[in-house]
Structure formats: C-alpha cells, structure tokens
Design an enzyme around this catalytic site. Sequence first.
Site, mmCIF file in Angstrom:
data_model
loop_
_atom_site.group_PDB
_atom_site.id
_atom_site.type_symbol
_atom_site.label_atom_id
_atom_site.label_comp_id
_atom_site.label_asym_id
_atom_site.label_seq_id
_atom_site.Cartn_x
_atom_site.Cartn_y
_atom_site.Cartn_z
ATOM 1 C CD GLU A 186 -2.878 -1.447 2.230
ATOM 2 O OE1 GLU A 186 -2.945 -0.588 3.111
ATOM 3 O OE2 GLU A 186 -3.561 -2.495 2.233
ATOM 4 C CE1 TYR A 256 -9.719 -5.026 3.526
ATOM 5 C CE2 TYR A 256 -7.856 -3.908 2.506
ATOM 6 C CZ TYR A 256 -8.362 -4.944 3.269
ATOM 7 O OH TYR A 256 -7.518 -5.901 3.772
ATOM 8 C CD GLU A 293 -4.197 -6.226 2.742
ATOM 9 O OE1 GLU A 293 -5.048 -5.470 3.239
ATOM 10 O OE2 GLU A 293 -2.992 -6.150 3.009
#
Length: 367
Positions: A186, A256, A293
């Site tokens: 990230e 996300y 993720e």
Amino acid sequence: MKAKKFLLITVFSFLTVGIVQAGPVDRNATKETRALYAHLKKITRKGIMFGHQDDALYGVGWKYDWNRSDVKSVTGDYPAVFGWELGHLELGHSNSLDSVNFDTIRSRIREVYRQGAVNTISWHLNNPLGGTAWDSKTTKAVESVLPGGKEHQKFNLWLNRLANFFLSLRDDHGRLVPIMFRPYHEMTGGWFWWGAKQCTPKEYVALWRYTVNYLESKGVHNLLYIYSPATAPNSETYFERYPGNKYVDILGVDIYQGKSKNASEEFIRNTRLDLTFMVKAAKKRHKVAVLSEAGLYNIPISNWWIHVLWKAIKNIPIAYVLVWRNACSGPTQFFAPYPGQVSEKDFQAFKNNPKTIFESQLPNMYK
Ligand code: BMA
C-alpha cells in the site's frame, strides 16, 4: 549449413530468453518456488483461488484450535491461499503485533504447505525511527535505513531476523517452503512509514531492491515478491514506485469497499479498472496479477460475495483474491463469514461457483 546453424542458435536463444523471463526474479529460486510460480500463471485458466489472512490461527470466537478455520466451518473447505503477518519479528519478539507466537505461525505455514495450499506473508514492520508501521509523520524513515542512513545497521539486523524466519520454513525433508512475500505494501497511500507521502519513489525503489538483494545474499531462495499498491486511479500511479521487472514477480493491489451510498458499485468499478490494466501489464512482463487484499469490513451485505466481489473479479485472469483476517479479540473485525454470519449462504454459493478455487480443488502446486 551455416544458415541452418544460425537458425538453430537463434531459436535456442529465443527459447532461453523466454524461459529466463518466465521464471521468478530470484534466479536461484528453489525448484518448488519455480513450480509454484508456473502454477500461479496457469491457474488463471481454471479460475481464481480464494485466500484468507490468518485463517488457520483464529476466527470469530476462537483461537489456535488445530484444523479449524471459519472458511472451512462455513464451506467445508479451506482457502487455497493462506495469509500470515510478521510484524514485530524484526524486533526479535516471540509474538507478532497481533499477539501470535512466531513458532505457531511457522508450524501452520508448514502444515499449509503439507496440505498443498499456498502461503503469502505481509510485514507491518515498525518504523525504524520509533513507533509502529502506521507511525508515518516522518519523511526520514526510509532514508534512515538505506546504506549511509543512521538506522542502516539496525535495519540489517531486522532483515537478518526476517531472513532467518524464511530459512526456517522447511518441510519434513528439509526443503524450503515457497512463500509469496508482500513487503512494504500500500505504498501509494500515506499511512505507513514507507508510503507515498513519506518517501520519494527513488527511496522506495531503493528500499525494495536493497531488501530483495539482502535476502538473496543470505541464501533466501523461497520467495516470490508481490508489489501491492493500494487502489490506484490509473496505471501511472500504480507503477510510480515499481521497483522494476527484475525485482517483482507478482503484481498485486489492495482494495477495500468503503462506506458511501454507492460503495458496492464503486468497489466493483475500481477493482475492475485496476485489475484490467494489471493483468495486461503482467502478461506483457511474463508475471502474475492478484487481488492481494480485498474486503468489506464485517460484511453487512448478505449477498456481497456473488453480487459484489464476484462481479468485481469475474472473467479477469487473476491468480487469487485474499480477504483480511477474522480477529478473535479486540474490536470485532472480520472479512470472511463464520457460521451464522449474514453472508454465510452467499459465501457457500461463491465457493460452489465452478470458477472459484479452494484448497481441495488445487492441482499439485509444487511439482
Ligand atoms: C490491519 C488490522 C490490524 C492488524 C494488522 C496486521 O489491517 O487488521 O488489526 O494488526 O492489519 O495484521
């Protein structure tokens, strides 16, 4: 005769270059690591593997039971990919930042390998200038660990501990267990000390390359390296801090679902956008693309798996999607369902989709 010989040599060099390009960036990668890499490329023709962070360690309401997993309790099968976290290993502690003993993590990784599934590791290492991985006020942390920096020696010690852990992951025959390693993730965000607001692209690339070279110099040859930015609006942002084709095996991304009114649509759109350019770039570079993720915090949407996640990844040749951990203590935090959770049924349908791959559906990934 001469022309024939020339042709043969040309064809041979072409093939060799092809083979070299197709293998892991570590030219001394173990046989099993090479096999895993080849399978990650091939598996996309069959479907998308499902992964879960800390799956075999704990879940909602339990911890450290052997052979237990929330994913298995709901679907009857384990994930194909197991994520693990090594934060605080660098400090020489016996427990991780999530209070899990590193010996327990080691034994579960070996067990996953024995069962034929795939391991991936993240590392929320502390800020070398003090504080956690999220202590990101300083812009000097990356510079401080590079050669000539004031924390360089300390950082080498941290990397030694990391190298020793990787070298301790061995099967019953003493062979190293292959790991997809995902350091300094990230980096396009500004929340970790290695983030985009905290260091220049040049410093980030230097940190990455230094780490890869260091681990290789310590004899660590069981890694495939994943570059995994946070959601990127375009390919330029995604590749801004890319360490180069010689240093990365797998292109990942962490996305996300947020909380806005149209969060599901946004998640689908952003994910398809990023994965589409990543898959194209991976193909061109002979690499693999993954959704390293993803998730919806505490899954309040009962049909999220089929109506959102599957829509976001369907027909895109990525090797896997991994959702984050189901914490057993502290504030509730889970990203996979457990028995009784509102998305349980939908997750079973996701599992039964012929294009998703769970542990029992894997080919032998290491041969
Ligand atoms: C974060 C959260 C934290 C955890 C960290 C490392 O995203 O789940 O609670 O400590 O990952 O596992």
